[in-house]
Each structure stands twice: as C-alpha cells, then as structure tokens.
Design an enzyme around this catalytic site. Structure first.
Site, PDB file in Angstrom:
ATOM      1  N   ARG A  51       0.862  -1.189   0.000  1.00  0.00           N
ATOM      2  CA  ARG A  51       0.000   0.000   0.000  1.00  0.00           C
ATOM      3  C   ARG A  51       0.896   1.236   0.000  1.00  0.00           C
ATOM      4  O   ARG A  51       2.111   1.137   0.116  1.00  0.00           O
ATOM      5  CB  ARG A  51      -1.030  -0.025   1.144  1.00  0.00           C
ATOM      6  CG  ARG A  51      -0.636  -0.642   2.424  1.00  0.00           C
ATOM      7  CD  ARG A  51       0.462   0.072   3.159  1.00  0.00           C
ATOM      8  NE  ARG A  51       0.177   1.479   3.315  1.00  0.00           N
ATOM      9  CZ  ARG A  51       1.080   2.416   3.526  1.00  0.00           C
ATOM     10  NH1 ARG A  51       2.385   2.114   3.611  1.00  0.00           N
ATOM     11  NH2 ARG A  51       0.749   3.679   3.664  1.00  0.00           N
ATOM     12  N   GLY A  52       0.219   2.404  -0.147  1.00  0.00           N
ATOM     13  CA  GLY A  52       0.983   3.634  -0.340  1.00  0.00           C
ATOM     14  C   GLY A  52       1.041   3.881  -1.847  1.00  0.00           C
ATOM     15  O   GLY A  52       1.396   2.968  -2.612  1.00  0.00           O
ATOM     16  N   ALA A  53       0.693   5.094  -2.267  1.00  0.00           N
ATOM     17  CA  ALA A  53       0.479   5.355  -3.692  1.00  0.00           C
ATOM     18  C   ALA A  53       1.639   4.921  -4.601  1.00  0.00           C
ATOM     19  O   ALA A  53       1.419   4.175  -5.570  1.00  0.00           O
ATOM     20  CB  ALA A  53       0.125   6.826  -3.886  1.00  0.00           C
ATOM     21  N   ARG A  94      -7.728  -0.794  -6.755  1.00  0.00           N
ATOM     22  CA  ARG A  94      -8.039   0.286  -5.804  1.00  0.00           C
ATOM     23  C   ARG A  94      -8.332   1.566  -6.603  1.00  0.00           C
ATOM     24  O   ARG A  94      -7.687   1.789  -7.640  1.00  0.00           O
ATOM     25  CB  ARG A  94      -6.879   0.531  -4.813  1.00  0.00           C
ATOM     26  CG  ARG A  94      -6.710  -0.593  -3.800  1.00  0.00           C
ATOM     27  CD  ARG A  94      -5.755  -0.221  -2.688  1.00  0.00           C
ATOM     28  NE  ARG A  94      -6.366   0.642  -1.697  1.00  0.00           N
ATOM     29  CZ  ARG A  94      -5.674   1.212  -0.710  1.00  0.00           C
ATOM     30  NH1 ARG A  94      -4.375   1.019  -0.593  1.00  0.00           N
ATOM     31  NH2 ARG A  94      -6.280   1.981   0.178  1.00  0.00           N
ATOM     32  N   GLN A 199      -2.093   2.288  10.049  1.00  0.00           N
ATOM     33  CA  GLN A 199      -0.787   2.339   9.351  1.00  0.00           C
ATOM     34  C   GLN A 199       0.212   3.246  10.073  1.00  0.00           C
ATOM     35  O   GLN A 199       1.410   3.104   9.902  1.00  0.00           O
ATOM     36  CB  GLN A 199      -0.948   2.845   7.907  1.00  0.00           C
ATOM     37  CG  GLN A 199      -1.660   1.889   6.992  1.00  0.00           C
ATOM     38  CD  GLN A 199      -3.063   2.384   6.721  1.00  0.00           C
ATOM     39  OE1 GLN A 199      -3.694   2.964   7.599  1.00  0.00           O
ATOM     40  NE2 GLN A 199      -3.556   2.149   5.529  1.00  0.00           N
ATOM     41  N   ASP A 240      -2.412  10.669  -2.140  1.00  0.00           N
ATOM     42  CA  ASP A 240      -2.800   9.609  -3.081  1.00  0.00           C
ATOM     43  C   ASP A 240      -3.204  10.167  -4.429  1.00  0.00           C
ATOM     44  O   ASP A 240      -3.098   9.500  -5.453  1.00  0.00           O
ATOM     45  CB  ASP A 240      -3.931   8.772  -2.495  1.00  0.00           C
ATOM     46  CG  ASP A 240      -3.393   7.971  -1.331  1.00  0.00           C
ATOM     47  OD1 ASP A 240      -3.336   8.515  -0.216  1.00  0.00           O
ATOM     48  OD2 ASP A 240      -2.953   6.831  -1.558  1.00  0.00           O
ATOM     49  N   ASN A 250      -5.773  12.149   0.637  1.00  0.00           N
ATOM     50  CA  ASN A 250      -4.811  11.349   1.402  1.00  0.00           C
ATOM     51  C   ASN A 250      -5.601  10.583   2.458  1.00  0.00           C
ATOM     52  O   ASN A 250      -6.820  10.736   2.592  1.00  0.00           O
ATOM     53  CB  ASN A 250      -3.738  12.244   2.045  1.00  0.00           C
ATOM     54  CG  ASN A 250      -2.601  11.423   2.630  1.00  0.00           C
ATOM     55  OD1 ASN A 250      -2.063  10.539   1.976  1.00  0.00           O
ATOM     56  ND2 ASN A 250      -2.234  11.685   3.880  1.00  0.00           N
ATOM     57  N   LYS A 251      -4.912   9.767   3.201  1.00  0.00           N
ATOM     58  CA  LYS A 251      -5.544   8.888   4.200  1.00  0.00           C
ATOM     59  C   LYS A 251      -6.551   9.650   5.059  1.00  0.00           C
ATOM     60  O   LYS A 251      -6.306  10.785   5.477  1.00  0.00           O
ATOM     61  CB  LYS A 251      -4.432   8.268   5.054  1.00  0.00           C
ATOM     62  CG  LYS A 251      -4.863   7.352   6.150  1.00  0.00           C
ATOM     63  CD  LYS A 251      -5.735   6.196   5.701  1.00  0.00           C
ATOM     64  CE  LYS A 251      -5.114   5.330   4.637  1.00  0.00           C
ATOM     65  NZ  LYS A 251      -6.016   4.239   4.171  1.00  0.00           N
TER      66      LYS A 251
HETATM   67  O1  MRU Z   1      -4.580   3.080   2.158  1.00  0.00           O
HETATM   68  P1  MRU Z   1      -3.123   3.339   1.989  1.00  0.00           P
HETATM   69  O2  MRU Z   1      -2.297   2.800   3.106  1.00  0.00           O
HETATM   70  O3  MRU Z   1      -2.618   2.915   0.626  1.00  0.00           O
HETATM   71  O4  MRU Z   1      -3.002   4.932   2.056  1.00  0.00           O
HETATM   72  C1  MRU Z   1      -1.717   5.491   2.009  1.00  0.00           C
HETATM   73  C2  MRU Z   1      -1.671   6.958   2.142  1.00  0.00           C
HETATM   74  O5  MRU Z   1      -2.682   7.618   2.315  1.00  0.00           O
HETATM   75  C3  MRU Z   1      -0.321   7.607   1.950  1.00  0.00           C
HETATM   76  O6  MRU Z   1      -0.223   8.788   2.688  1.00  0.00           O
HETATM   77  C4  MRU Z   1      -0.128   7.960   0.465  1.00  0.00           C
HETATM   78  O7  MRU Z   1      -0.433   6.870  -0.355  1.00  0.00           O
HETATM   79  C5  MRU Z   1       1.264   8.399   0.188  1.00  0.00           C
HETATM   80  S1  MRU Z   1       2.467   7.103   0.310  1.00  0.00           S
HETATM   81  C6  MRU Z   1       3.959   7.820  -0.092  1.00  0.00           C
END
Ligand code: MRU
Length: 351
Positions: A51-53, A94, A199, A240, A250-251
């Site tokens: 996970r993470g963009a 996703r 996370q 994201d 973002n999250k």
């Molecule tokens: O649901 P996730 O864990 O994929 O969400 C991640 C985030 O919101 C991060 O802040 C974002 O993807 C940036 S990662 C460098």
C-alpha cells in the site's frame, strides 16, 4: 546505520515472481510474499498487503511484467489487446491513488511501439524497473526540499505511512526524517496511529523507530491537543491524488489535521511526487474515494469492538481543500499557493 543500510524494500521483481513485503503483518513479522500471478498482485494491492500510492504503482507495473512473461502469443496486436485487458483488471484493484493508473498506463504505452511480442515484453519489464528506480530519486529529492522547510530540533506531525515502505525508498512525507538522520539532525515526529487499519502505529512508528528516529505515537483524537502543546513546527503528509487545483486526497484524517493546523497557525505540507499529480481531475470533488469493508471499523485484530448490526461508514481517504495547504513539496521544487497555475507549469516543465 543509514536508511540505505536498513532499507526493507516493499517490492522486488524477480522475473517469474514478485517478492512483496506483507505490510499487514508489520510490525510483528517481516514476511515477503511470493507473488506469482497477476491475480495475486491484484489481491495484495486490494488487501493493503502492499500500500501507499507509489508502491501500489510500482507493484502494478511489475504485475504487468509478470503477466507478460507468461504469455504464449506471437501475434503482437493480440498481445497488445490482452495487455489492455490486464491493465484494466489491475486498474480495478483500488480507486484513489492515481499512481496505480499512471504506472500501468506508462507500462502499457511503452509496449505500443514494440516490433514483436518479445520486444514488447522487454519494454514492459524495462519500463516497470525504470518506474521503481525513478521513484527512489524522486523521494530523495522530496526529502531534500522538505528539509529546507524545517530546522534541526523541530517537532513535526504526520499521519498514515508515507514512508520508505510506501515507495521505492525513503518515502515522501517521511523522507525528510530519514535524510535528517543521515545529516545528523534531530527531528522528532508525532505519528497519528491512523484508524481504522493503523498504518501510523503499525508502519510509521515501526519504520522510524527502526531508523533510530525520535518518534512518538498518538491516537488520532490526540492530534489537536498535541499540536497545541508540543511545539509542533509543521504537519507533513503524503498524498494519493492531487487534483489540478491542489485539492489533495490522502488517508482519512488528513483533512482534520489540516483544519487543526490552520486553526493553530502551523504550516501544513503535502509531499507529492509528480506521479501523484492528476491534472485531468479538476478538483477534489472529482477524486474517487475508496470505501472499505466495515470490519476494518468494527474489529481490531479480528476482535469485534462494536455491536452486531451497527451501520458503518468507512472511507479510506479524505480530500483536503487546497486553501488549507501551505505548500506542496515535489521532487522538482516547492509550490506555495496558486496551485491551479503552478502545478500544470511544473508538470509541463518536467515531462
Ligand atoms: O490506504 P493506503 O495505506 O494505501 O493509504 C496510504 C496513504 O494515504 C499515503 O499517505 C499515500 O499513499 C502516500 S504514500 C507515499
């Protein structure tokens, strides 16, 4: 030891399989999944094992390479139409992080000028590897720019995990902390635990602690009090998808932090690789927000914490309006305000 020496890569490409760090098992177990099919890649992305963009984009790009290595087809146009089907399949894993679409489109585009199926396969693999390599430089640059906004000794707040394991290396929002460590600076970090799937506590606290960075864990509802009482100099978050006007997905919880930071006069920074900038999406209201299974809210570690039958709303992301963002930190420089003019200019200059 530096982050380079301690670095635990989130994704490794091995031609006939991927090794993917299972982020669902952190911080207790550092386990690499042996991922051998595109269906398995889809599953690891959709279940947040990776996970993470940026890491999602890298994994999906490698997913196409993995698939293409198994294809027994000599006709290039049939191969390219199957590639398009696989691209669409991975695109459904996703919805919010634009890096997913950016990466698979980039890989699919690289195959279009191939002269044979073998040539297409080589181009797909090389483009995917390129995306991963580029991301490392991108993150380092973002970290350097972000550090220019901070000073030795500062306390900074973050949410979720925009760290090394969410990227190729260093991370985006966490890059300045890893680089500060290399420089001998002491920055302290307040990490929001980031409900519902934690996370912040499972990943950010683990990642920063592993690199001997001063990190303090708080629950999300402690953020305003902590911002007010702990002399926090900045909030820095990942993203994201950043729309053309600077609105940032973002999250979930990020928007709340931005409001709190504004109320308290604390700068709120978004660390954004250009791969996360989506100029086709005009504003935040056009960004698709993923909603996830209700068990993520009703259960913790498989144990029910809410009554049976309760209604649940579980958006994984929120959108922070551009007006609350003090600066967007990219690998090509820092933009402050006037995002609608400046973001397209930056992307155009660095095509
Ligand atoms: O649901 P996730 O864990 O994929 O969400 C991640 C985030 O919101 C991060 O802040 C974002 O993807 C940036 S990662 C460098």
């Amino acid at each position: 030891m530096t982050v380079a020496e301690k670095w635990v890569p989130s994704v490794r490409y091995r031609g006939d399989h991927l090794l993917i760090l299972d982020q669902q098992q952190l911080p207790h177990h550092t386990v690499y999944l042996n991922v051998t099919s595109i269906g398995h890649v889809w599953d690891t992305i959709s279940k947040l094992k990776v996970r993470g963009a940026p890491a999602i984009g890298i994994t999906a790009a490698f997913g196409l390479a993995l698939w293409s290595n198994t294809v027994k087809e000599d006709d290039l146009s049939i191969f390219l139409s199957k590639l398009k089907e696989q691209r669409d399949y991975l695109a459904s894993s996703r919805p919010t992080a634009v890096n997913l679409f950016w990466a698979i489109d980039r890989v699919a585009a690289a195959a279009q000028s191939a002269t044979s199926v073998d040539d297409a396969k080589k181009r797909i693999e090389s483009e995917a590897l390129h995306i991963q390599e580029e991301d490392e430089n991108t993150c380092r640059k973002i970290g350097e720019y972000a550090l220019s906004l901070l000073q030795d000794g500062d306390a900074v707040m973050t949410i979720c995990n925009a760290g090394a394991i969410a990227t190729s290396k260093y991370g985006t929002a966490l890059a300045p902390f890893h680089l500060a460590k290399e420089k001998g600076w002491t920055l302290s970090v307040y990490a929001n635990e980031t409900r519902p799937v934690l996370q912040g506590s499972r990943l950010t606290a683990w990642e920063l602690q592993a690199n001997d960075i001063d990190v303090t864990l708080i629950t999300d509802n402690m953020a305003a009090h902590t911002l007010k009482t702990k002399n926090i100099k900045a909030v820095i978050v990942g993203c994201d998808r950043v729309a053309a006007n600077g609105d940032t997905a973002n999250k979930i919880g990020t928007f709340g932090l931005a409001l709190q930071a504004r109320a308290l006069g604390i700068p709120f920074y978004v660390a954004c690789p250009l791969s996360t900038l989506d100029l086709v999406t005009a504003s935040g209201s056009d960004i698709p927000i993923e909603e996830r299974p209700e068990e993520e809210v009703t259960h913790i570690n498989g144990v029910r914490i809410a009554p049976e039958g309760i209604k649940v709303f579980n958006p994984a992301f929120d959108v922070t309006p551009a007006e609350y963002i003090s600066a967007i930190i990219t690998e090509k420089g820092i933009i402050k305000g006037n995002y609608t003019n400046e973001l397209p200019k930056l992307k155009e200059e660095h095509k």
